[in-house]
Scaffold this motif. Structure first.
Motif, PDB file in Angstrom:
ATOM      1  N   PHE A  66      15.344   0.248  -5.264  1.00 13.61           N
ATOM      2  CA  PHE A  66      14.737   0.041  -4.250  1.00 13.61           C
ATOM      3  C   PHE A  66      14.393  -0.535  -3.202  1.00 13.61           C
ATOM      4  CE2 PHE A  66      10.577   0.424  -1.715  1.00 13.61           C
ATOM      5  CZ  PHE A  66      10.283   1.659  -1.434  1.00 13.61           C
ATOM      6  N   GLY A  67      14.269  -2.031  -3.253  1.00 14.98           N
ATOM      7  CA  GLY A  67      14.987  -3.169  -2.548  1.00 14.98           C
ATOM      8  C   GLY A  67      14.162  -4.327  -3.508  1.00 14.98           C
ATOM      9  N   SER A  68      14.604  -5.599  -2.719  1.00 15.91           N
ATOM     10  CA  SER A  68      14.681  -6.335  -2.501  1.00 15.91           C
ATOM     11  C   SER A  68      13.326  -7.596  -2.465  1.00 15.91           C
ATOM     12  CB  SER A  68      15.052  -7.638  -4.011  1.00 15.91           C
ATOM     13  OG  SER A  68      16.190  -7.724  -2.269  1.00 15.91           O
ATOM     14  N   ILE A  69      12.929  -8.545  -2.774  1.00 24.80           N
ATOM     15  CA  ILE A  69      12.482  -9.405  -1.746  1.00 24.80           C
ATOM     16  C   ILE A  69      12.916 -10.617  -2.253  1.00 24.80           C
ATOM     17  CG2 ILE A  69      10.455 -10.451  -0.338  1.00 24.80           C
ATOM     18  CD1 ILE A  69       8.963  -7.299  -1.070  1.00 24.80           C
ATOM     19  N   SER A  70      13.468 -11.556  -1.444  1.00 24.51           N
ATOM     20  CA  SER A  70      13.760 -13.007  -1.851  1.00 24.51           C
ATOM     21  C   SER A  70      13.096 -14.370  -0.718  1.00 24.51           C
ATOM     22  CB  SER A  70      15.719 -13.353  -1.064  1.00 24.51           C
ATOM     23  OG  SER A  70      15.788 -12.716  -2.371  1.00 24.51           O
ATOM     24  N   LEU A  71      12.717 -15.162  -1.126  1.00 23.74           N
ATOM     25  CA  LEU A  71      11.810 -15.878  -0.435  1.00 23.74           C
ATOM     26  C   LEU A  71      12.588 -17.448  -0.739  1.00 23.74           C
ATOM     27  CD1 LEU A  71       8.672 -15.381  -3.324  1.00 23.74           C
ATOM     28  CD2 LEU A  71       9.049 -14.189  -0.103  1.00 23.74           C
ATOM     29  N   ALA A  72      12.262 -18.407   0.696  1.00 24.01           N
ATOM     30  CA  ALA A  72      12.670 -19.506   0.763  1.00 24.01           C
ATOM     31  C   ALA A  72      11.113 -20.093   0.471  1.00 24.01           C
ATOM     32  CB  ALA A  72      13.278 -19.656   1.909  1.00 24.01           C
ATOM     33  N   VAL A  73      11.617 -21.155  -0.759  1.00 23.85           N
ATOM     34  CA  VAL A  73       9.739 -22.031  -0.627  1.00 23.85           C
ATOM     35  C   VAL A  73      10.485 -23.396  -1.372  1.00 23.85           C
ATOM     36  CG1 VAL A  73       8.816 -22.070  -2.415  1.00 23.85           C
ATOM     37  CG2 VAL A  73       9.579 -20.634  -2.370  1.00 23.85           C
ATOM     38  N   ALA A  74       9.209 -24.006   0.201  1.00 22.86           N
ATOM     39  CA  ALA A  74       9.766 -25.471   0.424  1.00 22.86           C
ATOM     40  C   ALA A  74       8.132 -26.033   0.287  1.00 22.86           C
ATOM     41  CB  ALA A  74      10.287 -25.792   1.990  1.00 22.86           C
TER      42      ALA A  74
ATOM     43  N   GLU B 101       1.017  -0.930   0.196  1.00 22.76           N
ATOM     44  CA  GLU B 101       0.171  -0.289  -0.249  1.00 22.76           C
ATOM     45  C   GLU B 101       0.750   1.375   0.262  1.00 22.76           C
ATOM     46  OE1 GLU B 101      -2.528  -0.592   3.030  1.00 22.76           O
ATOM     47  OE2 GLU B 101      -4.143  -1.993   2.337  1.00 22.76           O
ATOM     48  N   LYS B 102       2.027   1.100   0.836  1.00 20.82           N
ATOM     49  CA  LYS B 102       2.870   2.628   0.991  1.00 20.82           C
ATOM     50  C   LYS B 102       3.951   2.468  -0.845  1.00 20.82           C
ATOM     51  CE  LYS B 102       3.620   2.104   5.626  1.00 20.82           C
ATOM     52  NZ  LYS B 102       4.830   1.803   6.725  1.00 20.82           N
ATOM     53  N   GLY B 103       4.228   1.631  -0.821  1.00 17.06           N
ATOM     54  CA  GLY B 103       4.819   1.219  -2.389  1.00 17.06           C
ATOM     55  C   GLY B 103       3.892   2.285  -3.607  1.00 17.06           C
ATOM     56  N   GLY B 104       2.462   1.886  -3.748  1.00 19.05           N
ATOM     57  CA  GLY B 104       1.538   2.447  -4.376  1.00 19.05           C
ATOM     58  C   GLY B 104       1.799   4.304  -4.693  1.00 19.05           C
ATOM     59  N   ASP B 105       1.753   4.267  -3.515  1.00 25.59           N
ATOM     60  CA  ASP B 105       2.498   5.849  -3.634  1.00 25.59           C
ATOM     61  C   ASP B 105       3.465   6.798  -4.228  1.00 25.59           C
ATOM     62  OD1 ASP B 105      -0.494   6.243  -1.815  1.00 25.59           O
ATOM     63  OD2 ASP B 105       0.050   6.035  -0.170  1.00 25.59           O
ATOM     64  N   ILE B 106       4.649   5.443  -4.632  1.00 28.69           N
ATOM     65  CA  ILE B 106       6.081   6.237  -3.970  1.00 28.69           C
ATOM     66  C   ILE B 106       5.776   5.956  -5.770  1.00 28.69           C
ATOM     67  CG2 ILE B 106       8.531   5.253  -5.110  1.00 28.69           C
ATOM     68  CD1 ILE B 106       8.351   3.741  -2.151  1.00 28.69           C
TER      69      ILE B 106
ATOM     70  N   GLY C 285      12.841  -3.933  -7.066  1.00 31.28           N
ATOM     71  CA  GLY C 285      12.146  -2.711  -7.543  1.00 31.28           C
ATOM     72  C   GLY C 285      12.670  -1.935  -8.093  1.00 31.28           C
ATOM     73  N   TRP C 286      12.472  -1.481  -8.593  1.00 36.16           N
ATOM     74  CA  TRP C 286      13.778   0.427  -9.109  1.00 36.16           C
ATOM     75  C   TRP C 286      12.356   1.744  -9.396  1.00 36.16           C
ATOM     76  CZ3 TRP C 286      13.740  -4.829 -11.517  1.00 36.16           C
ATOM     77  CH2 TRP C 286      14.687  -5.052 -11.436  1.00 36.16           C
ATOM     78  N   VAL C 287      13.486   2.726  -9.012  1.00 38.18           N
ATOM     79  CA  VAL C 287      12.597   3.917  -9.117  1.00 38.18           C
ATOM     80  C   VAL C 287      12.965   4.287  -9.824  1.00 38.18           C
ATOM     81  CG1 VAL C 287      11.917   5.890  -8.157  1.00 38.18           C
ATOM     82  CG2 VAL C 287      11.692   3.960  -6.875  1.00 38.18           C
TER      83      VAL C 287
END
Length: 299
Positions: free
Chosen positions: A269-277, A239-244, A262-264
């Protein structure tokens, strides 16, 4: 000097990989490679029988020297500390002298998921060096012993301890890359759409989220545990990202695995890495500290 540079360039990507895996920092790894070049350019290369072994030894020792100051900085770090993400696919990597090219970065990334780098932080500096050189690069015990200035027996003991330590703490991963990407894309769609039901279905009940803002970007100061709490935190971020203005987000490959980046404009802007099992997400690693995003820069 041209011959020296050509010889060094043959091993530059290997040296960056070794330093990055030991330090978890793109910027520090680049500095180590630059220092290794200065040592190499000043060395009596006529007496160097194996340039690769010599350069790995120099790089390893320079990285070990940096580890002490790096750990001291982390003692005063604001919030959880995470390694720096490294873009290995899904977007062009900016050309920097010390950075790996995309074709080599993919191979590097397969060995150094962000979750694995987090576990390597819990090893002693010497154990981490041994694990990186032996497990990631398959270097002979004798070569590792020379690089660390230790006996071969000591290296074997450290390698055994490090393997057991990492095996006990490393999050599980699905081996199927297609399945990992499918879960990542479902996660991305659920977060972007604020779909709590779909998001909860993608998260394991005991999922843990760790976010690193370093006091310079909005992030949780402590790990968040439990699917409901993690889901609410992620939807709040979206929701906060939608305002950028100009924020662009896509699924890309970070450290060899699908991730959200994400990039501006041209700035990361940042990254989200996941561990999937077993088809569900067990760990979420969020890096938004602007000082840690050099590995996500694109042209």
């Amino acid at each position: 000097m041209t011959a020296a540079l050509e010889a060094f360039d043959q091993h530059r990507r290997l040296l960056f990989s070794v330093a990055y895996q030991m330090l978890g920092s793109v910027a520090d790894a680049e500095d180590v490679v630059q220092d290794a070049w200065l040592r190499w350019s000043a060395a009596d290369r006529g007496e160097v029988a194996d340039p690769r072994a010599y350069l790995v030894q120099v790089t390893t020792r320079l990285a070990l020297d940096r580890m002490a100051s790096a750990h001291a900085r982390r003692e005063s770090y604001v919030g959880p500390w995470l390694p720096e993400p490294l873009l290995t696919g899904g977007a062009p990597v900016a050309s920097a002298p010390q950075a790996p090219e995309p074709s080599d970065a993919a191979e590097l990334g397969e060995r150094v998921s962000l979750a694995l780098l987090v576990v390597l932080e819990t090893l002693s500096p010497a154990e981490r060096a041994v694990f990186v050189l032996r497990e990631a690069f398959g270097m002979p015990v004798a070569e590792v012993a020379d690089a660390l200035g230790r006996s071969e027996a000591a290296v074997r003991q450290m390698a055994h301890r490090a393997r057991e330590h990492v095996h006990a703490r490393q999050p599980r991963f699905d081996a199927d890359r297609h399945a990992q990407r499918e879960v990542t894309e479902r996660f991305f769609a659920a977060v972007a759409g604020g779909d709590m039901e779909a998001l909860l279905a993608a998260l394991a009940p005991d999922v843990v989220l760790i976010s690193d803002g370093g006091g310079k970007a909005s992030a949780a100061r402590r790990p968040i545990a439990g699917a409901d709490k993690v889901a609410r935190f992620l939807v709040g971020i979206a929701e906060k990202g939608g305002d950028i203005p100009g924020l662009r987000i896509q699924v890309a490959e970070v450290n060899g695995l699908p991730a959200i980046v994400g990039w501006v404009g041209a700035e990361p802007f940042g990254s989200i890495s996941l561990a999937v099992a077993d088809g569900r997400i067990e760990q979420v690693l969020v890096v938004v500290n602007p000082d840690k995003l050099a590995g996500l820069v694109v042209p």
